[in-house]
Design a protein around this motif. Structure first.
Motif, mmCIF file in Angstrom:
data_model
loop_
_atom_site.group_PDB
_atom_site.id
_atom_site.type_symbol
_atom_site.label_atom_id
_atom_site.label_comp_id
_atom_site.label_asym_id
_atom_site.label_seq_id
_atom_site.Cartn_x
_atom_site.Cartn_y
_atom_site.Cartn_z
ATOM 1 N N ALA A 1 37.711 32.918 34.919
ATOM 2 C CA ALA A 1 36.700 33.313 35.903
ATOM 3 C C ALA A 1 37.080 32.807 37.293
ATOM 4 C CB ALA A 1 35.334 32.778 35.487
ATOM 5 N N GLU A 2 37.688 31.647 37.345
ATOM 6 C CA GLU A 2 38.099 31.097 38.647
ATOM 7 C C GLU A 2 39.224 31.930 39.266
ATOM 8 O OE1 GLU A 2 36.301 28.756 40.077
ATOM 9 O OE2 GLU A 2 35.094 28.811 38.257
ATOM 10 N N ALA B 1 37.608 35.043 40.647
ATOM 11 C CA ALA B 1 36.853 34.723 41.864
ATOM 12 C C ALA B 1 37.790 34.572 43.060
ATOM 13 C CB ALA B 1 36.044 33.448 41.650
ATOM 14 N N GLN B 2 38.917 33.896 42.858
ATOM 15 C CA GLN B 2 39.886 33.739 43.955
ATOM 16 C C GLN B 2 40.438 35.094 44.389
ATOM 17 O OE1 GLN B 2 42.812 31.025 42.454
ATOM 18 N NE2 GLN B 2 41.553 29.200 42.878
ATOM 19 N N LEU C 1 39.016 38.010 44.154
ATOM 20 C CA LEU C 1 37.993 38.816 44.812
ATOM 21 C C LEU C 1 37.431 38.167 46.073
ATOM 22 C CD1 LEU C 1 36.001 40.082 41.693
ATOM 23 C CD2 LEU C 1 37.646 41.360 43.079
ATOM 24 N N VAL D 1 35.359 35.559 46.154
ATOM 25 C CA VAL D 1 33.969 35.146 45.971
ATOM 26 C C VAL D 1 33.955 33.786 45.279
ATOM 27 C CG1 VAL D 1 33.072 37.495 45.861
ATOM 28 C CG2 VAL D 1 33.749 36.355 43.753
ATOM 29 N N ASP D 2 32.760 33.230 45.191
ATOM 30 C CA ASP D 2 32.585 31.949 44.526
ATOM 31 C C ASP D 2 32.685 32.125 43.010
ATOM 32 O OD1 ASP D 2 31.979 29.198 44.338
ATOM 33 O OD2 ASP D 2 29.871 29.669 43.970
ATOM 34 N N GLY D 3 33.196 31.108 42.326
ATOM 35 C CA GLY D 3 33.317 31.163 40.875
ATOM 36 C C GLY D 3 31.985 31.316 40.176
ATOM 37 N N LYS D 4 30.929 30.781 40.782
ATOM 38 C CA LYS D 4 29.603 30.891 40.177
ATOM 39 C C LYS D 4 29.131 32.340 40.114
ATOM 40 C CE LYS D 4 28.160 26.274 41.496
ATOM 41 N NZ LYS D 4 27.228 25.465 42.260
ATOM 42 N N THR D 5 29.568 33.150 41.087
ATOM 43 C CA THR D 5 29.212 34.565 41.086
ATOM 44 C C THR D 5 29.800 35.261 39.865
ATOM 45 O OG1 THR D 5 29.210 34.543 43.506
ATOM 46 C CG2 THR D 5 29.336 36.705 42.423
ATOM 47 N N ILE D 6 31.057 34.967 39.574
ATOM 48 C CA ILE D 6 31.723 35.571 38.421
ATOM 49 C C ILE D 6 31.059 35.103 37.129
ATOM 50 C CG2 ILE D 6 33.908 35.827 37.198
ATOM 51 C CD1 ILE D 6 33.759 37.237 39.943
ATOM 52 N N HIS D 7 30.763 33.809 37.050
ATOM 53 C CA HIS D 7 30.090 33.284 35.854
ATOM 54 C C HIS D 7 28.720 33.929 35.656
ATOM 55 C CE1 HIS D 7 32.883 30.191 34.506
ATOM 56 N NE2 HIS D 7 33.117 29.921 35.784
#
Length: 124
Positions: free
Chosen positions: A100-101, A104-105, A107, A109-115
């Motif tokens: 997920a990290e 996120a990198q 895209l 965006v923040d990793g929390k968004t993907i989670h």
């Protein structure tokens, strides 16, 4: 009263109270009967090839807790098995797997968004 004493004797034996103490408190016969029932296995059962294959196939897709639940083992036992004996890496350590990290990198965006998207079922 005997039923209560039997329950107390059984509970104390399971809690580790010595057999001699339980026999003194509740009677020798009750202590011996429940001592035979209170024994717990000292070692987990051996791993079968089927369990090893299940770990290999599902390590990247299921959490350790889920694998442990399905195999009837502890999460720590599963982790020790795949690290020590199966020589496998955890899912986040595989070079071919995107975490997920990483997504996120990529895209921006923040990793929390993907989670959050994964928790909602929008991303696998």
């Amino acid at each position: 009263m005997t039923l209560i004493n039997n329950a107390l004797a059984k509970g104390e034996l399971r809690a580790g109270v010595p057999l001699t103490v339980v026999a003194y408190r509740y009677g020798r016969r009750a202590a011996i009967v429940f001592a035979k029932q209170a024994k717990t296995p000292t070692r987990a059962p051996y791993w079968t090839p089927t369990e090893d294959n299940f770990v290999r196939e599902h390590l990247s897709w299921l959490s350790l807790d889920d694998i442990a639940l399905r195999l009837g083992r502890s999460a720590l036992g599963v982790k020790l098995r795949y690290q020590r004996y199966l020589d496998l890496r955890g899912a986040s350590k595989l070079p071919t797997l995107l975490t997920a990290e990483h997504i996120a990198q990529g895209l921006g965006v923040d990793g929390k968004t993907i989670h959050a998207l994964m928790d909602r079922g929008l991303l696998p």
